[in-house]
Every structure is written in C-alpha cells, then in structure tokens.
Design a protein around this motif. Structure first.
Motif, PDB file in Angstrom:
ATOM      1  N   TYR A   1      51.106 -61.178  21.728  1.00 21.76           N
ATOM      2  CA  TYR A   1      51.358 -59.787  21.314  1.00 21.76           C
ATOM      3  C   TYR A   1      52.746 -59.302  21.746  1.00 21.76           C
TER       4      TYR A   1
ATOM      5  N   VAL B   1      43.411 -52.659  26.143  1.00 21.67           N
ATOM      6  CA  VAL B   1      44.838 -52.760  25.836  1.00 21.67           C
ATOM      7  C   VAL B   1      45.155 -54.201  25.444  1.00 21.67           C
ATOM      8  N   SER B   2      45.650 -54.387  24.225  1.00 21.37           N
ATOM      9  CA  SER B   2      46.021 -55.730  23.769  1.00 21.37           C
ATOM     10  C   SER B   2      47.476 -55.684  23.315  1.00 21.37           C
ATOM     11  N   GLY B   3      48.348 -55.912  24.242  1.00 24.34           N
ATOM     12  CA  GLY B   3      49.771 -55.859  23.944  1.00 24.34           C
ATOM     13  C   GLY B   3      50.305 -54.449  23.988  1.00 24.34           C
ATOM     14  N   PRO B   4      51.624 -54.325  23.830  1.00 23.62           N
ATOM     15  CA  PRO B   4      52.227 -52.986  23.814  1.00 23.62           C
ATOM     16  C   PRO B   4      51.825 -52.245  22.554  1.00 23.62           C
ATOM     17  N   SER B   5      52.020 -50.939  22.554  1.00 22.45           N
ATOM     18  CA  SER B   5      51.668 -50.153  21.376  1.00 22.45           C
ATOM     19  C   SER B   5      52.442 -50.690  20.181  1.00 22.45           C
ATOM     20  N   ALA B   6      51.852 -50.619  19.008  1.00 21.43           N
ATOM     21  CA  ALA B   6      52.483 -51.231  17.835  1.00 21.43           C
ATOM     22  C   ALA B   6      52.050 -50.502  16.583  1.00 21.43           C
TER      23      ALA B   6
ATOM     24  N   ARG C   1      56.135 -49.039  25.557  1.00 24.10           N
ATOM     25  CA  ARG C   1      56.761 -50.024  24.673  1.00 24.10           C
ATOM     26  C   ARG C   1      56.893 -51.381  25.338  1.00 24.10           C
TER      27      ARG C   1
ATOM     28  N   ARG D   1      47.466 -65.656  24.925  1.00 27.15           N
ATOM     29  CA  ARG D   1      47.152 -64.646  23.897  1.00 27.15           C
ATOM     30  C   ARG D   1      47.784 -63.294  24.192  1.00 27.15           C
TER      31      ARG D   1
ATOM     32  N   THR E   1      43.122 -59.334  26.045  1.00 21.43           N
ATOM     33  CA  THR E   1      42.939 -57.895  26.259  1.00 21.43           C
ATOM     34  C   THR E   1      42.786 -57.557  27.735  1.00 21.43           C
TER      35      THR E   1
ATOM     36  N   GLU F   1      56.742 -53.151  17.686  1.00 21.65           N
ATOM     37  CA  GLU F   1      56.161 -52.803  18.981  1.00 21.65           C
ATOM     38  C   GLU F   1      56.734 -51.474  19.442  1.00 21.65           C
TER      39      GLU F   1
END
Ligand code: SF4
Lengths: 221, 497
Positions: free
Chosen positions: A53, A180-185, A201, A49, A130, A195
C-alpha cells in the motif's frame, strides 16, 4: 401510527411467506470459507502487504525500536509529536522531541499543527496488511491518528494474526475501532490511486520481533 | 423537493434508451468509462482470484443476507435495542421525506447551519442535500468524487466512483471555477495531476472538517447483536466526519443489517476486494453508540424504508436487497460501459439499478430499466453476494408487461414469453429463441415497431407500453458489437475499435 410501527408492520406483511415457526438459525449459513489465508510467516506476509500500500515497514529487534522510531521521525525533521497515554517507555526514541500528550485533551488546531503521531496498535492482520486501532493504551482517541500528517505505529510481531476472521474474534465491538490499510488514498480521479487525501499521508510501521531477513520494505517518498 | 422528495428516479429523466442514445456517441465519456472499468475489473480479478475460497465466501455472504432479510423485523428491533443501550438514538423513516425531515430537525436542534457529509447512497436517494438547503442548512460533500459532483452541480454516475465520467482536465476546471463559491478557492497554479487535485481537495475541506459540529453519514453495515455500525472508505474524510463533530447522524437503509459482529468477517473480505479491488480499503471505522471522550457525544441512527419493504414483499425480487453496493456489477456490464450511469436516470445505475430502482419506485415508474440489459450474466458472476440479476430482470420485465397489459387491457404474447423466460435463462440459445418469439408476437399483434437503430427506438415507448422490438436488444447488441457498428450510426462505426 408511528413510522416505527408502520415499518415493522410492512416488514411482517412482506414476509408473509416465511413460516411463523422459522427461526433465524433455521436459515443455514454454510461457513466453508477459511479462517485464514495465511499459515505461518504471518509477520513476513504482513510486512509485504503493508508495504504494497506504499506504507513503509521497518523491522527490528526490541532493543532497536527506539532508534528506528527516531530515524523515521528525524527524516522529515519532525519536532512536535503526538504521544497517546500508555505508549510503552521501551519504544520511546532518544533525543529532543516535543511530545504532545493528550492530557488535557489536545485541540484540533494543535493536532493539525503536529508533525507526527506515534502509537501502538491493537493488532495487525497479515492477509490484508491491516493495522487495527481500538483506542487502547498507546493509541488514544481516534482523532490523534487522524489529523497529524505522519503516523508511525509500533507493532510487536506476536500481535499479528493471519486474517480478518481471527482479528474480529479478538476485537471488542464496544470500543471504537479503526482498520488502517496503508496511508489515506483515493482512486476518484480516473481510478488512479493517489496516496494522501484527508488522513495521514505517510504511514510507517515499526515491526518489533524476530521476523526473518526483512529489514525494510516500501518506498520512501 | 419536499413532500415526496426522492432521487431514486430523477424527475424528468427520459427512459433508458432515450437517455442512452446521445451518451453512446459521447466519445470522451466512453473513453473515460472504458479505461476506468477495465482497470478496476483487472484489479478485482487479481484479488478475488488469490482467495481459493472466494466461492465459499460468496455463499456465506448470500446466506447471511437471506437469514437477515427473512427475519428482518426481529433484527431491526434488536438493532434498535443495542444502539439505544450503547447511548445512541434510533429514528424510523417510512419514506424519503420523513428521513429528510428527521435529519433537518436534528440539525436544527443543535443550532447549527451546516453539516459535513460522507458519501452515502441512502441520502442521495432521499435527496437530503436539497431538502437541507430548503431548511436553511448547507451540506458539504467530503468524498472527493462527491465533491466534484457537488461543485459541478452534476449527478453521480457510478455508486463507488460518482465522478467516473469526468477526466482530470474537467476536474481541474471544476475546481478552479467552483471551489471559491463553497469555501477555500483552488490554488492559482492548479495542475491536472491527480496528486495536485487531491491536495486541492484536502486544503479546501480541511477548514470545514475542523469547524464542523454535525456530520451526516451512511452505513455499510450495522450489527443487530451489538449495535455496531461500520463505514468503509478510502480517503479519511469518513474518519473526519465520524470523529470530529459533536453530533453524528447516520442514515441507513433497513436492509444493511447483519446479525452478529462475527458475520462482518465475511463482508469485510467480500466488499473491498469486489469494489476497489484491494485486499482491504484504507480505512474502516466501527463504532457502537457513543464513547465518552472519543468522538461525537450524540449519535442518531435513522432507519430508512423508502420502498425497501415493497421490494421485500416480492419473493423473486427481494434478493436485490442483499446488495452491499460494491459496484462490481457496474464495472463488468457491457451496457454500463457504453452508456455510463446517467442513462439509468437514478442514483442506482448499472445492473443493480436496473433491478433495484424499479422495485423501490414501482415498475410503472421505471419501466425501461429492466430492459437495459443483454442478460449476459456477467453481473451475476461478479456479485459477491450472488444476486441473480438476470433472473430478477426477467421477472421484472414480465411485471412491466403485465402492468401495461392491465392498463390497456391488451393480451400480449410477450407477457407469456417473459414469464416463461425465467426457466429459459439457463440456456442462452433458448433465451434468444424466446426473445425472438416475443418480438414476433409483438408484430403479429399489429403494434408498429419502428426499425431505426436497433431496439433503441422500440424502447422509447417502453414507459408506456413496451412494444417488443423488431430485433431483441440481445440480437442487436450482438450484431452491432454493442452499438459500435450500427449501420445507422456512422459515427459509432468510426469510433469502434
Ligand atoms: S448487486 Fe452485487 S455486484 Fe452489484 S453492487 Fe450490489 S453487491 Fe455489488
């Protein structure tokens, strides 16, 4: 009359239909939902998961962590790396890095100019992919993981819980928390997910432990 | 904008049908909206469908909000105590003007002249940016979509994606022409690729974040028990605002409370899946008061009423305060999809706007909004906290009619029918019959009902006295396939698919 008094008065008069004897607990909250949507294989689900992301997940045995971190840092030629206090020495990569320690506190310009930040996390949530940071040892102040453009997080497999309810039970609300769930988007332009806006990034997770056959997940960009 | 400064209803906005009419013909807008809402609907269904206890989560969310609202006075006092204990300061604002004044005074006290802002419905509602400008303070929006809206001197049209009505080419133009006025200009060779546009926003805002001393935010949730405040976001602009400045001012509607920290386990599952259709949004920040050495040294929480207690007083309507602003109801609404957000004339568009706006400002000030719906029920099914929007709409329609009747001292058949409709809603056939009866009643009473395209013209009157249209909105919608095949409107007919 102060606005405080006035608002509370308005609230009470608006609730005239609520019996005076009623207590909050008298309003039943059925909690028939699950504690977790993941049973077993938490680390594998987490890895899948997080990778969804478009973060990268590298898994390794404890002894392999320093090399994994070194490789991720080296890929983009990172030199100046922010290292929060309390980061475990066992996971430090070999080689010539210029560590930026937050003692005394680093200024925003220094952080902005850093190539990467290397941290641990408080825990991971499998169902949602996350990472949760709580400013504990190896994580540092919130801003450390915000300004550098590349965040590498080392997480031990046993720190992963199944789902959000389990995570909240372990967290301390009196510490600053960042999920935090993945890079900023952003999806603000025609709802296309892009992303990397203001936060890092690139997000790489080094998952340490025996987690089956997953070796590496997620596209490198 | 001082005085009653409020944006719940934009001053001078025409009634919904008037505003909707030109928008229905704007093919660019409709194309943008259709694409966007289709994508997001599919994503939402995928991530809510994978949870076999989604209904149980909705039930718990609804019950938690009900518990909170029924004991709101107690929870507000508890929140104040918790925040204060953790080093924050709580302020109470009875209306928009007071909230704006409190924020302006707090900014002045720091000696600063500019603030960075995280997207916040509450401060849009109070018209904070305009009020701060009058007080000599520049407010910079940092959410990408809000930035687009601010640079274009435009209005938001969606509560989650405020610039949903703009496509990439338009955004590129806005950046190229307006960024230089606010700070770092857009790159010379800016393309219309979303990636390039996001990069331009990153560069433009970076310098503002790094020098910002004061930030203003909204809040998604506040925990009464601990004083913890949560902000849910995607881009990281929220983290910048919550972390870098020395002073943080959070403006929050009094209904945003949850009783305990553990209750967030329900809402942190419901919100991201319903709003952006993700298992979790990229960033959620939570803080309790101030933390020495980490983030702002001063934290102010402004609790805003501005019509919420009036909404709370309505037993049928108060469920609108359950809203967690996920925007799922907008994305499934057939009317919103055709008209976009601006037609609603309010910062709260779509189905939630149709029930919330009239209650916040009084039905007489937004009389057409409760009629801006086909009562199809898609919003109710999508709502993560089970707000029965069709039920509240019907209730408010009856109030609109009642208010008009009281003003004109006219008996209306529709008032009777609308009251009865509450119990009729369960059956679409009976609802259709009821609406037909209402429209027949109107004609028997001898009001002139212009028959031009569908019910839209009938509505133009609705701010004053809502003359029941010759054809109910529902019947017209069905006959013309949502306005696409109206025989009086060849352009729409051609555009229909
Ligand atoms: S009314 Fe329900 S669906 Fe609509 S925005 Fe609010 S919570 Fe979401």
């Amino acid at each position: 009359m102060s606005s405080r008094t006035e608002i509370l008065r308005r609230v009470r008069s608006a609730l005239a239909d609520v019996p005076r004897t009623e207590q909050p607990g008298d309003v039943a909250v059925p909690r028939a939902y699950r504690d977790s949507h993941v049973r077993g294989e938490e680390a594998a689900v987490f890895a899948e998961r997080v990778a969804y992301y478009r973060a990268r997940v590298v898994t390794c045995a404890p002894a392999g962590a320093p090399a994994a971190v070194a490789r991720l840092l080296g890929e983009r030629g990172a030199r100046r790396v922010v290292l929060p206090g309390g980061f475990p020495a066992d996971f430090l990569p070999p080689g010539e890095w210029s560590w930026l320690r937050d003692q005394p506190p680093l200024g925003v310009e220094e952080l902005d100019a850093a190539d990467a930040v290397l941290t641990t996390a408080a825990l991971g949530v499998a169902a949602t992919g996350t990472l949760v940071l709580d400013a504990g040892p190896g994580q540092g102040r919130r801003v450390l993981t915000l300004l550098p453009d590349h965040h590498i997080c080392v997480l031990r497999a046993e720190q992963i819980v199944g789902d959000v309810p389990e995570a909240l039970r372990l967290l301390d609300p009196y510490r600053p928390l960042t999920f935090v769930s993945g890079p900023s988007a952003t999806s603000d332009i025609e709802l296309n997910r892009v992303e990397g806006v203001h936060g890092p990034r690139r997000l790489d997770v080094v998952l340490v432990g025996e987690v089956g056959e997953i070796a590496e997940k997620g596209a490198s960009r | 904008m001082t005085g009653s400064g409020t944006n719940v209803v934009w001053l001078g906005s025409p009634s919904f049908p008037e505003a909707a009419r030109p928008l229905l013909k704007d093919e660019q807008l409709r194309g943008n909206l259709r694409r966007a809402t289709t994508t997001i609907r599919e994503r939402r269904l995928a991530v809510t469908g994978e949870l076999d206890d989604w209904e149980e989560l909705r039930t718990a969310g609804e019950a938690l909000k009900r518990r909170t609202l029924r004991h709101l006075d107690r929870y507000l006092e508890q929140l104040e105590e918790s925040v204060t204990r953790a080093g924050g300061q709580v302020h109470w604002a009875a209306d928009a003007a007071e909230a704006n004044r409190i924020v302006a005074d707090l900014v002045h006290a720091t000696g600063e002249r500019e603030v960075v802002k995280i997207k916040s419905m509450a401060t849009q509602e109070t018209g904070l940016n305009e009020a701060l400008a009058e007080a000599g303070i520049s407010a910079y929006e940092t959410d990408l979509a809000e930035l687009i809206v601010q640079l274009a001197d435009d209005r938001p049209s969606h509560i989650l994606v405020p610039a949903i009505h703009r496509n990439r080419a338009e955004i590129r133009e806005i950046f190229r022409t307006a960024m230089a006025r606010y700070g770092r200009p857009a790159p010379e060779d800016l393309s219309d690729e979303p990636k390039a546009l996001a990069e331009a926003a990153r560069l433009h805002l970076r310098e503002k974040f790094l020098r910002a001393k004061v930030a203003v935010s909204g809040a998604n949730f506040a925990v009464a028990e601990t004083g913890t405040v949560a902000v849910v976001e995607s881009e990281g602009n929220g983290r910048m605002c919550l972390t870098l400045p020395e002073t943080l001012i959070t403006v929050m509607g009094i209904e945003k409370l949850v009783p305990s920290f553990a209750d967030l386990e329900v809402f942190l599952q419901l919100l991201p899946r319903s709003s952006t259709g993700e298992r979790m949004n990229p960033y959620t920040s939570m803080w309790t008061g101030v933390t020495p050495g980490d983030g702002p040294r001063a934290f102010h929480l402004v609790l805003l009423d501005n019509g919420r207690t009036a909404t709370l007083a309505d037993r049928h309507g108060r469920q609108a305060l359950h809203c967690i602003r996920c925007s799922a109801c907008l994305n499934v609404c057939p009317v919103y999809e055709r008209t976009g957000g601006h037609a609603y004339g309010s910062v709260y568009p779509g189905p939630i706007g149709a029930v919330l706006t009239p209650q916040l400002v009084g039905v007489e000030n937004a009389a057409s909004l409760p009629f801006a719906s086909t009562l199809c029920g898609a919003c109710y099914d999508a709502c993560p906290v089970k707000i029965n929007i069709p039920e509240v709409l019907t209730h408010l329609r009856a109030e609109v009619v009642e208010a008009a009747r009281a003003r004109r001292r006219l008996p209306t058949a529709e008032a009777v029918v609308m009251k009865a409709a509450g119990s009729v809603l369960a059956s679409p056939a009976r609802l259709a019959a009821a609406q037909k009866a209402a429209s027949l009643g109107g004609r028997l009473l001898g009001h002139s009902v212009r028959r031009l395209p569908g019910p839209l013209s009938g509505w133009t009157d609705s701010r004053d006295l809502p003359v029941p249209p010759a054809e109910s909105f529902r019947a017209w919608w069905k006959r013309t396939d949502g306005g696409r095949q109206d025989e009086n409107d060849k352009k729409d007919q051609k555009e229909g698919t």
